[in-house]
Design a protein around this motif. Structure first.
Motif, PDB file in Angstrom:
ATOM      1  N   SER A  77      44.303 -14.002  38.025  1.00  0.00           N
ATOM      2  CA  SER A  77      45.049 -13.577  37.474  1.00  0.00           C
ATOM      3  C   SER A  77      45.730 -13.996  35.938  1.00  0.00           C
ATOM      4  CB  SER A  77      46.408 -12.739  37.640  1.00  0.00           C
ATOM      5  OG  SER A  77      47.110 -11.967  37.661  1.00  0.00           O
ATOM      6  N   THR A  78      45.383 -15.518  34.972  1.00  0.00           N
ATOM      7  CA  THR A  78      45.328 -16.108  34.311  1.00  0.00           C
ATOM      8  C   THR A  78      44.676 -16.336  32.382  1.00  0.00           C
ATOM      9  OG1 THR A  78      46.289 -17.623  36.379  1.00  0.00           O
ATOM     10  CG2 THR A  78      45.412 -18.705  33.917  1.00  0.00           C
ATOM     11  N   VAL A  79      45.156 -16.242  31.811  1.00  0.00           N
ATOM     12  CA  VAL A  79      44.624 -16.028  30.396  1.00  0.00           C
ATOM     13  C   VAL A  79      45.021 -18.086  30.036  1.00  0.00           C
ATOM     14  CG1 VAL A  79      45.732 -15.812  28.031  1.00  0.00           C
ATOM     15  CG2 VAL A  79      45.306 -14.387  30.228  1.00  0.00           C
ATOM     16  N   TYR A  80      44.286 -18.344  29.483  1.00  0.00           N
ATOM     17  CA  TYR A  80      43.557 -20.006  28.894  1.00  0.00           C
ATOM     18  C   TYR A  80      44.326 -19.439  27.575  1.00  0.00           C
ATOM     19  CZ  TYR A  80      42.316 -20.766  34.018  1.00  0.00           C
ATOM     20  OH  TYR A  80      42.167 -20.236  35.186  1.00  0.00           O
ATOM     21  N   LEU A  81      44.824 -20.822  26.306  1.00  0.00           N
ATOM     22  CA  LEU A  81      44.463 -21.414  25.772  1.00  0.00           C
ATOM     23  C   LEU A  81      43.885 -22.975  25.674  1.00  0.00           C
ATOM     24  CD1 LEU A  81      44.829 -20.854  22.816  1.00  0.00           C
ATOM     25  CD2 LEU A  81      46.961 -21.439  22.707  1.00  0.00           C
ATOM     26  N   HIS A  82      42.467 -22.986  24.896  1.00  0.00           N
ATOM     27  CA  HIS A  82      42.344 -24.655  24.964  1.00  0.00           C
ATOM     28  C   HIS A  82      42.725 -24.448  23.275  1.00  0.00           C
ATOM     29  CE1 HIS A  82      39.453 -23.100  28.812  1.00  0.00           C
ATOM     30  NE2 HIS A  82      39.793 -22.325  28.109  1.00  0.00           N
ATOM     31  N   MET A  83      42.580 -25.509  23.521  1.00  0.00           N
ATOM     32  CA  MET A  83      43.332 -26.344  22.320  1.00  0.00           C
ATOM     33  C   MET A  83      42.607 -27.956  21.913  1.00  0.00           C
ATOM     34  SD  MET A  83      47.343 -25.554  21.704  1.00  0.00           S
ATOM     35  CE  MET A  83      47.996 -26.410  23.065  1.00  0.00           C
ATOM     36  N   SER A  84      42.118 -28.045  21.014  1.00  0.00           N
ATOM     37  CA  SER A  84      41.189 -28.999  20.608  1.00  0.00           C
ATOM     38  C   SER A  84      41.298 -29.405  18.917  1.00  0.00           C
ATOM     39  CB  SER A  84      40.231 -29.509  21.335  1.00  0.00           C
ATOM     40  OG  SER A  84      39.320 -28.458  20.077  1.00  0.00           O
ATOM     41  N   GLY A  85      41.395 -30.919  19.218  1.00  0.00           N
ATOM     42  CA  GLY A  85      41.385 -31.124  17.535  1.00  0.00           C
ATOM     43  C   GLY A  85      43.114 -30.941  17.408  1.00  0.00           C
ATOM     44  N   LEU A  86      44.143 -31.097  17.853  1.00  0.00           N
ATOM     45  CA  LEU A  86      45.570 -31.385  18.159  1.00  0.00           C
ATOM     46  C   LEU A  86      45.533 -31.810  16.186  1.00  0.00           C
ATOM     47  CD1 LEU A  86      46.004 -30.291  21.494  1.00  0.00           C
ATOM     48  CD2 LEU A  86      46.142 -29.458  19.561  1.00  0.00           C
ATOM     49  N   LYS A  87      46.780 -31.383  16.118  1.00  0.00           N
ATOM     50  CA  LYS A  87      46.947 -31.613  14.247  1.00  0.00           C
ATOM     51  C   LYS A  87      48.985 -31.452  14.927  1.00  0.00           C
ATOM     52  CE  LYS A  87      43.536 -29.789  11.334  1.00  0.00           C
ATOM     53  NZ  LYS A  87      43.271 -28.832  10.235  1.00  0.00           N
ATOM     54  N   PRO A  88      49.389 -32.638  13.846  1.00  0.00           N
ATOM     55  CA  PRO A  88      50.800 -33.163  14.826  1.00  0.00           C
ATOM     56  C   PRO A  88      51.807 -31.158  14.116  1.00  0.00           C
ATOM     57  CG  PRO A  88      50.096 -35.160  12.971  1.00  0.00           C
ATOM     58  CD  PRO A  88      48.477 -33.685  13.052  1.00  0.00           C
ATOM     59  N   GLU A  89      51.168 -30.312  12.969  1.00  0.00           N
ATOM     60  CA  GLU A  89      51.870 -29.192  12.940  1.00  0.00           C
ATOM     61  C   GLU A  89      51.683 -28.214  13.476  1.00  0.00           C
ATOM     62  OE1 GLU A  89      49.853 -31.436  10.649  1.00  0.00           O
ATOM     63  OE2 GLU A  89      47.936 -29.664   9.966  1.00  0.00           O
ATOM     64  N   ASP A  90      50.718 -28.361  14.913  1.00  0.00           N
ATOM     65  CA  ASP A  90      50.234 -27.526  15.588  1.00  0.00           C
ATOM     66  C   ASP A  90      51.143 -27.936  16.716  1.00  0.00           C
ATOM     67  OD1 ASP A  90      47.135 -28.586  15.807  1.00  0.00           O
ATOM     68  OD2 ASP A  90      48.255 -26.467  15.595  1.00  0.00           O
ATOM     69  N   THR A  91      52.150 -28.672  16.606  1.00  0.00           N
ATOM     70  CA  THR A  91      53.872 -28.756  17.357  1.00  0.00           C
ATOM     71  C   THR A  91      54.472 -27.753  17.306  1.00  0.00           C
ATOM     72  OG1 THR A  91      53.993 -30.963  16.978  1.00  0.00           O
ATOM     73  CG2 THR A  91      55.931 -30.207  17.869  1.00  0.00           C
TER      74      THR A  91
END
Length: 126
Positions: A77-91
Motif C-alpha cells: 500500500s505504498t507509492v514511491y518517488l525515486h529521485m536521482s541527479g538531484l539539483k538545488p532547485e529540487d529543494t
C-alpha cells in the motif's frame, strides 16, 4: 478514514539520490491513482508525477524527466518517488495526494486531488 503519510525526505548533496515513500491507508490502493507534488518557499505547488491504478505514469515537469521515477507496491500500500541527479532547485516540501475517487491520473492540478499527506522536506545542498 483515508490517510497518506510521506517519508524519506532529508538533506542530500547535489547529484545525490533519495527515495520518497507514501504509505496509504483506509482504501485499497490497487484501485486508485496517486500523485506527487512539491512546493518550494514562495512558489506555487506543482505536480511532479502521478501513477494510475494500471501503472500508467505521467511526468508533467520537464525538469524531472529522466531523473525521477514513480512506482507503486500495492501489497505494501505504498507509492514511491525515486529521485536521482538531484539539483538545488529540487529543494521543496514533497507531498503525495490522491485524486479520489479516480483510478487514472487526471491533469496534475492540485485542486483535482482531494486527499493529501503532510509532506516531507527535501533539501539539496552542499
Amino acid at each position: 478514514q483515508v490517510q497518506l503519510v510521506e517519508s524519506g525526505g532529508g538533506l542530500v548533496q547535489p547529484g545525490g539520490s533519495l527515495r520518497l515513500s507514501c504509505e496509504v491507508s483506509g482504501l485499497k490502493l490497487q484501485y486508485y491513482a496517486i500523485g506527487w507534488f512539491r512546493q518550494a518557499p514562495g512558489q506555487e505547488r506543482e505536480g511532479v508525477s502521478c501513477i494510475s491504478y494500471d501503472y500508467g505514469t505521467t511526468y508533467p515537469l520537464d525538469s524531472v524527466k529522466g531523473r525521477f521515477t514513480i512506482s507503486r507496491d500495492n501489497a505494501k500500500s505504498t507509492v514511491y518517488l525515486h529521485m536521482s541527479g538531484l539539483k538545488p532547485e529540487d529543494t521543496a516540501v514533497y507531498y503525495c495526494a490522491a485524486p479520489l475517487p479516480l483510478e487514472r491520473c487526471p491533469p496534475m492540478w492540485a485542486a483535482d486531488f482531494s486527499k493529501w499527506g503532510q509532506g516531507t522536506q527535501v533539501t539539496v545542498s552542499t
